[in-house]
Design a protein around this motif. Structure first.
Motif, PDB file in Angstrom:
ATOM      1  N   ILE A 361     -33.499  -9.691 -13.871  1.00  0.00           N
ATOM      2  CA  ILE A 361     -33.717 -11.127 -13.664  1.00  0.00           C
ATOM      3  C   ILE A 361     -34.640 -11.366 -12.472  1.00  0.00           C
ATOM      4  CG2 ILE A 361     -31.788 -12.220 -14.859  1.00  0.00           C
ATOM      5  CD1 ILE A 361     -30.216 -11.964 -12.210  1.00  0.00           C
ATOM      6  N   ARG A 384     -39.771 -13.504 -16.185  1.00  0.00           N
ATOM      7  CA  ARG A 384     -38.391 -13.075 -15.901  1.00  0.00           C
ATOM      8  C   ARG A 384     -38.354 -11.918 -14.890  1.00  0.00           C
ATOM      9  NH1 ARG A 384     -33.080 -13.274 -18.484  1.00  0.00           N
ATOM     10  NH2 ARG A 384     -32.029 -11.276 -18.322  1.00  0.00           N
ATOM     11  N   ASP A 485     -33.934 -19.363 -18.670  1.00  0.00           N
ATOM     12  CA  ASP A 485     -34.695 -18.902 -17.490  1.00  0.00           C
ATOM     13  C   ASP A 485     -35.737 -19.942 -17.087  1.00  0.00           C
ATOM     14  OD1 ASP A 485     -33.577 -16.440 -16.931  1.00  0.00           O
ATOM     15  OD2 ASP A 485     -34.839 -15.386 -18.361  1.00  0.00           O
ATOM     16  N   PRO A 489     -34.427 -20.886 -13.247  1.00  0.00           N
ATOM     17  CA  PRO A 489     -34.840 -19.499 -13.033  1.00  0.00           C
ATOM     18  C   PRO A 489     -33.744 -18.715 -12.297  1.00  0.00           C
ATOM     19  CG  PRO A 489     -36.557 -21.040 -12.335  1.00  0.00           C
ATOM     20  CD  PRO A 489     -35.325 -21.844 -12.599  1.00  0.00           C
TER      21      PRO A 489
END
Ligand code: SF4
Length: 649
Positions: A361, A384, A485, A489
């Protein structure tokens, strides 16, 4: 008529509804799983619901996504999670002990049980015959309190495996082949049930690679029957008593059948920036690679790292390539270390990381700008990895290691021919998963009996019950496949505010438009417009909670991803479906008002709502919702609704 394995497990746990595809059913949950980015909110909700003890057979809280403790915020969150697990009765896995799915697989996953997890890759233990489903955090809080979990009865699709994997083809290639054929939307509303003669040739870790990444197909879950392989795995992890023979009835009827001949598979790779952008590795050979990572819940276990270690023994990583191994569980790392494989990896030039999600992530190991990164992960959504213009490919550990050796993308068959002495390492399980469990704290051994909240831990925001009017400026119009995302985020600088919604909401949709939060606040709320598959990806409920906090009242989309749609209901945002023409016609900034009395319409079961745009033209939007979902919306979200249910208000 016989039953599929999925139907059998659901039938055993059914508390409401009938097993008719598309109908809402309520099921009992045996086990729950929460991780650190979603868990803080889950326990705050559990507390807000006035619940005192976990009611499921087992609950487990993991600290895996953001284990680096840059400042006090993450450490505060982890301490809060430890205190919540101890206070309410859950197992607690310390930061660095590994990724929830892998630690859960090794320690708790059991055939025939239901598992609900606040993470989209919760279906991972389907490889052991467990029916595991990802959901929003509030659904987990309610399930831990003993409430049923409600889900649309999925269609069950038979994925018939024939033949056996050969040469350099791996389990990752099975699921990449599924993605190549079906796309990231191909599994929506479905459970993929793997059957056929090819099943017995796959070990449990190979099966869990496949079930893990069924999530990328949009599937509700994926599951394998249990057999000698399952028994063998459970014996190796020291839990033989959990074995139960489970299989579909011989005359089970499936909604559809897909045949995959394992013997025909070759090494595959997903190109940037979607997991379904799959081609044979040979199509992209020669691309210079600057970073290679083996890790994640898909391919980060002992069985995934060992092939790379075997391939690298006596070799070195190419000089311009950095290779990182991030084990998915500390147990895997410990066994590899005891066997000497960690030393082999280090000698080859590999950077060995702690057991964490991290880079998956964008937390740590962010690729260099304008460079290619090959990863064994499950997602390569744009940005990402932590850099907006990333170029992340997804592949098996064997393909990743081959690239690390050569410094460019190469089919391992071609590298083997070039090197002359490189053999396919195959899959190998340790005789015994005998790592220490010092980092897994049993609730009976907990030192905590009250919640410890640091200054970064805020309250759970609540929404008023649904009124007569819904609407407002369409603050943002988005394309297809917007992920959670994009909405919130998960990078380190943002995720540290997961327990502080006021602060976190400042970052809402910032990856699409960095003025969004300011404009939403200025407009005093409004609406969102999106294309197909809105909210795919992670289960994080913050992607609904933060828009709700900013005053978003409705989302008009061509279609919604399953978990995010449920999260919108849970936080009182009206998810309305629109057709292609309407989507094309609406422009960002349009003022959209639902003309009908929404509150009454929702309560009365209306499915169509007339909406007016700028007092100029009208369209019809659809609300697809069960009676229970309507009640939740009307109450202003699931927290208020659950409280109402409990108090009878
Ligand atoms: Fe962690 Fe990535 Fe797996 Fe999510 S997909 S659980 S972030 S490793």
């Amino acid at each position: 008529m016989g039953q599929t394995l999925t139907e059998k497990i659901l039938d055993d746990h059914l508390v409401e509804g009938e097993l008719t595809p598309g109908e809402e059913i309520g099921i009992d949950i045996d086990q729950t799983l929460t991780q650190d980015t979603t868990g803080t909110m889950v326990w705050l909700q559990f507390e807000a619901l006035g619940l005192e003890d976990v009611q499921t057979e087992l609950a487990a809280q993991y600290c895996d996504h953001q284990t680096y403790q840059f400042d006090f915020k993450n450490t505060d969150d982890h301490r809060f999670l430890r205190s919540a697990a101890g206070t309410f009765g859950a197992h607690f896995s310390r930061p660095g002990n590994g990724i929830c799915h892998n630690v859960h697989k090794e320690n708790f996953a059991a055939p025939g049980k239901t598992l609900l997890g606040s993470d989209s890759h919760t279906p991972t233990p389907g490889g052991l015959g467990q029916l595991a489903i990802g959901a929003g955090g509030l659904d987990i809080a309610v399930a831990m309190g003993g409430g049923p979990y409600y889900v649309e009865m999925p269609e069950v699709v038979n994925v018939r495996l024939e033949g056996e994997l050969e040469g350099w083809a791996s389990a990752k290639d099975v699921i990449l082949e599924m993605l190549r054929r079906l796309s990231v939307k191909g599994g929506v509303g479905k459970v993929f049930e793997y059957t056929g003669p090819g099943v017995e040739s796959l070990t449990v870790p190979e099966r869990t690679t496949i079930t893990n990444m069924g999530t990328e197909l949009g599937a509700t879950s994926s599951i394998f029957p249990t057999d000698e392989q399952t028994k063998d795995y459970l014996e190796r992890v020291g839990r033989p008593e959990d074995f139960e023979k489970l299989e579909p009835d011989a005359d089970a009827e499936y909604a559809d059948e897909i045949v995959v001949d394992l013997s025909e598979l070759e090494p595959l790779i997903a190109k940037p920036s979607m997991p379904d952008n799959v081609v044979p590795v040979r199509e992209v050979e020669g691309e210079r690679v600057e970073q290679v990572m083996i890790g994640s819940c898909t391919n980060g276990s002992y069985e995934d790292i060992l092939p790379g270690a075997k391939m690298l023994k006596g070799r070195e990583v190419a000089k311009h390539t950095e290779m990182i191994v991030a084990p998915a569980s500390k147990q895997s790392a410990e066994i590899l270390a005891r066997q000497g494989w960690t030393a082999e990896l280090m000698a080859a030039g590999v950077n060995f990381s702690e057991a964490t999600c991290g880079a998956c992530i964008g937390i740590g190991h962010v690729p260099a700008s304008d460079s290619v990164s090959l990863r064994t992960f499950n997602r390569n959504f744009e940005g990402r990895s932590g850099i907006e213009d990333d170029s992340v490919y997804l592949c098996s550990p064997e393909v990743a290691t081959a690239a690390a050796i050569k410094g460019e993308i190469v089919d391992p068959r071609d590298l083997a021919e070039e090197l002359g002495d490189l053999e396919s390492p195959g899959i190998e399980l340790p005789d015994e998963y005998d790592g220490s469990d010092a980092d897994l704290i049993d609730p009976n051994e907990s030192i905590d009996d009250e919640l410890i909240k640091g200054p970064n831990i805020g309250d759970v925001p609540l929404k008023d019950p649904l009124g007569d009017t819904v609407g407002g400026e369409s603050i943002l119009k988005m394309d297809d496949n917007i992920t959670t995302d994009h909405i919130i985020p998960a990078t380190a600088d943002i995720l540290m505010y997961r327990s502080n919604i006021e602060k976190l909401s400042e970052f809402t949709l910032s990856r699409v438009d960095d003025t969004f939060a300011d404009r939403a606040l200025e407009a005093d709320g409004g609406t969102l417009v999106a294309g197909e598959n809105y909210g795919q990806g992670s289960s994080r409920e913050h992607a609904a909670l933060c828009p709700m906090y900013l005053g978003i009242e409705a989302v008009f989309a061509q279609s919604f991803a399953r978990i995010h749609r449920a999260n919108l209901f849970n936080f009182g945002i009206v998810p309305l479906t629109i057709d292609d023409d309407t989507y094309e016609q609406i422009e960002q900034g349009d003022d959209i008002t639902v003309v009908d009395d929404v509150g009454a319409g929702v309560r009365n079961g209306e499915e169509q709502f007339t909406c007016r745009v700028n007092d100029d033209w009208e369209f019809t939007a659809q609300l697809h919702a069960s009676e229970r979902e309507r009640d939740i919306l009307a109450a202003g979200g699931k927290l208020s609704w659950t409280k109402e249910q409990a108090t009878g208000d």
